[in-house]
Scaffold this active site. Structure first.
Site, PDB file in Angstrom:
ATOM      1  N   GLY A  45       4.192  -7.327   5.562  1.00 16.80           N
ATOM      2  CA  GLY A  45       3.434  -7.783   4.396  1.00 16.80           C
ATOM      3  C   GLY A  45       4.155  -8.764   3.490  1.00 16.80           C
ATOM      4  O   GLY A  45       3.520  -9.613   2.864  1.00 16.80           O
ATOM      5  N   ASP A 101       5.870  -6.731  -0.519  1.00 17.19           N
ATOM      6  CA  ASP A 101       4.633  -7.280  -1.079  1.00 17.19           C
ATOM      7  C   ASP A 101       4.036  -6.366  -2.134  1.00 17.19           C
ATOM      8  O   ASP A 101       3.520  -6.845  -3.136  1.00 17.19           O
ATOM      9  CB  ASP A 101       3.605  -7.582   0.030  1.00 17.19           C
ATOM     10  CG  ASP A 101       3.308  -6.394   0.914  1.00 17.19           C
ATOM     11  OD1 ASP A 101       4.050  -5.390   0.861  1.00 17.19           O
ATOM     12  OD2 ASP A 101       2.321  -6.448   1.672  1.00 17.19           O
ATOM     13  N   ASP A 104       3.356   0.734  -3.996  1.00 19.36           N
ATOM     14  CA  ASP A 104       2.149   1.551  -4.110  1.00 19.36           C
ATOM     15  C   ASP A 104       2.586   2.975  -4.454  1.00 19.36           C
ATOM     16  O   ASP A 104       2.895   3.267  -5.615  1.00 19.36           O
ATOM     17  CB  ASP A 104       1.412   1.434  -2.764  1.00 19.36           C
ATOM     18  CG  ASP A 104       0.016   1.998  -2.782  1.00 19.36           C
ATOM     19  OD1 ASP A 104      -0.315   2.763  -3.687  1.00 19.36           O
ATOM     20  OD2 ASP A 104      -0.772   1.696  -1.878  1.00 19.36           O
ATOM     21  N   LYS A 132       1.269  -1.223  -8.157  1.00 22.92           N
ATOM     22  CA  LYS A 132       0.117  -0.372  -8.504  1.00 22.92           C
ATOM     23  C   LYS A 132       0.664   0.906  -9.117  1.00 22.92           C
ATOM     24  O   LYS A 132       0.813   1.926  -8.437  1.00 22.92           O
ATOM     25  CB  LYS A 132      -0.659   0.002  -7.230  1.00 22.92           C
ATOM     26  CG  LYS A 132      -1.683  -0.987  -6.769  1.00 22.92           C
ATOM     27  CD  LYS A 132      -2.485  -0.325  -5.643  1.00 22.92           C
ATOM     28  CE  LYS A 132      -3.392  -1.308  -4.972  1.00 22.92           C
ATOM     29  NZ  LYS A 132      -4.011  -0.708  -3.756  1.00 22.92           N
ATOM     30  N   PHE A 153      -7.995  -1.565  -3.377  1.00 22.83           N
ATOM     31  CA  PHE A 153      -7.396  -2.073  -2.145  1.00 22.83           C
ATOM     32  C   PHE A 153      -7.566  -3.590  -2.105  1.00 22.83           C
ATOM     33  O   PHE A 153      -8.670  -4.106  -2.230  1.00 22.83           O
ATOM     34  CB  PHE A 153      -8.047  -1.434  -0.918  1.00 22.83           C
ATOM     35  CG  PHE A 153      -7.256  -1.684   0.331  1.00 22.83           C
ATOM     36  CD1 PHE A 153      -6.159  -0.893   0.633  1.00 22.83           C
ATOM     37  CD2 PHE A 153      -7.587  -2.735   1.177  1.00 22.83           C
ATOM     38  CE1 PHE A 153      -5.399  -1.144   1.783  1.00 22.83           C
ATOM     39  CE2 PHE A 153      -6.829  -2.989   2.320  1.00 22.83           C
ATOM     40  CZ  PHE A 153      -5.742  -2.182   2.613  1.00 22.83           C
ATOM     41  N   VAL A 154      -6.448  -4.292  -1.933  1.00 21.55           N
ATOM     42  CA  VAL A 154      -6.468  -5.755  -1.990  1.00 21.55           C
ATOM     43  C   VAL A 154      -5.913  -6.356  -0.707  1.00 21.55           C
ATOM     44  O   VAL A 154      -5.082  -5.745  -0.030  1.00 21.55           O
ATOM     45  CB  VAL A 154      -5.660  -6.287  -3.204  1.00 21.55           C
ATOM     46  CG1 VAL A 154      -6.377  -5.986  -4.504  1.00 21.55           C
ATOM     47  CG2 VAL A 154      -4.242  -5.710  -3.230  1.00 21.55           C
ATOM     48  N   ASP A 160      -2.777  -6.980   4.226  1.00 17.64           N
ATOM     49  CA  ASP A 160      -3.799  -6.923   5.275  1.00 17.64           C
ATOM     50  C   ASP A 160      -4.742  -5.741   5.131  1.00 17.64           C
ATOM     51  O   ASP A 160      -4.459  -4.771   4.409  1.00 17.64           O
ATOM     52  CB  ASP A 160      -3.127  -6.808   6.639  1.00 17.64           C
ATOM     53  CG  ASP A 160      -2.536  -5.409   6.877  1.00 17.64           C
ATOM     54  OD1 ASP A 160      -1.793  -4.922   5.998  1.00 17.64           O
ATOM     55  OD2 ASP A 160      -2.846  -4.790   7.916  1.00 17.64           O
ATOM     56  N   ARG A 166      -4.089 -11.569   6.062  1.00 17.32           N
ATOM     57  CA  ARG A 166      -2.763 -11.860   5.492  1.00 17.32           C
ATOM     58  C   ARG A 166      -2.618 -13.332   5.127  1.00 17.32           C
ATOM     59  O   ARG A 166      -1.845 -13.687   4.242  1.00 17.32           O
ATOM     60  CB  ARG A 166      -1.658 -11.494   6.495  1.00 17.32           C
ATOM     61  CG  ARG A 166      -1.501 -10.010   6.765  1.00 17.32           C
ATOM     62  CD  ARG A 166      -0.185  -9.776   7.486  1.00 17.32           C
ATOM     63  NE  ARG A 166      -0.135  -8.522   8.217  1.00 17.32           N
ATOM     64  CZ  ARG A 166       0.291  -7.363   7.720  1.00 17.32           C
ATOM     65  NH1 ARG A 166       0.674  -7.294   6.469  1.00 17.32           N
ATOM     66  NH2 ARG A 166       0.338  -6.294   8.481  1.00 17.32           N
TER      67      ARG A 166
END
Ligand code: PRP
Length: 183
Positions: A45, A101, A104, A132, A153-154, A160, A166
């Site tokens: 990512g 990236d 979370d 996040k 969710f992005v 991805d 991506r």
């Protein structure tokens, strides 16, 4: 905008501006005090963020990669993060910057930080494109963070869904029907 997207959250211009700002902060942190930084990017990512970030860094870097996987094809972590493969660099007594990236749950970064720390780097810093905070399962905080976002969710800019999106230069959310096609 890609037709699978519901909305764009961050435009390519907003992202580019922020990446340059982070690079300035990183440069200020290292400039004059370190000869070289080993920048470890977390595949897959962080590829896009890393590629943009390093082109704004003035401190010399050596690039290394580590592959960590936990999401498979879902939008929630399916397993504890697994480190696949190993670093090519010896990080002992080196200045290390970990780049990912998204932060979370924080489990991936925490695991990598623990793994790298045992090799006794001279310093260890972390930089993430997205944070996040609502999702955190530990107290991990990155030294540099591009954007703090809500628990949505992005995709795009390296992130991805089931291996797709991506390559989008912006960040956005997917239309709900895209998820139902995959279940
Ligand atoms: C994603 C992302 C981070 C990690 C963050 O990786 O790239 O590395 O999850 O989640 P956490 O803070 O909850 O641990 P993923 O497993 O989806 O692999 P990818 O980088 O190949 O997309």
């Amino acid at each position: 905008m890609n037709t699978d997207l519901e909305k764009v959250i961050l435009s390519a211009d907003e992202i580019n501006t922020r990446v340059q700002e982070i690079a300035i902060e990183i440069n200020q942190n290292y400039e004059g005090s370190v000869r070289e930084v080993i920048l470890i990017t977390l595949l897959d990512g962080a590829i896009v963020f890393t590629a943009d970030l390093i082109r704004h860094l003035s401190v010399p870097i050596r690039l290394d990669c580590i592959r960590v996987s936990s999401y498979g094809n879902s939008t929630n972590p399916e397993t504890a993060p697994r480190i696949l493969g190993s670093l090519k660099s010896d990080v002992q007594d080196k200045h290390v910057l970990l780049v990912d990236d998204i932060l979370d749950t924080g489990n991936t970064m925490k695991k990598i930080v623990n793994e790298v720390s045992v090799q006794k780097p001279a310093s260890l810093r972390t930089c993430v494109f997205l944070d996040k905070p609502e999702r955190r399962q530990n107290n991990f905080q990155a030294d540099w963070s591009g954007f703090s976002i809500p628990d949505e969710f992005v995709v795009g800019y390296g992130l991805d869904y089931a291996g797709r999106y991506r390559e989008l230069p912006y960040l956005g959310t997917l239309k709900p029907e895209i998820y139902s096609h995959n279940t």
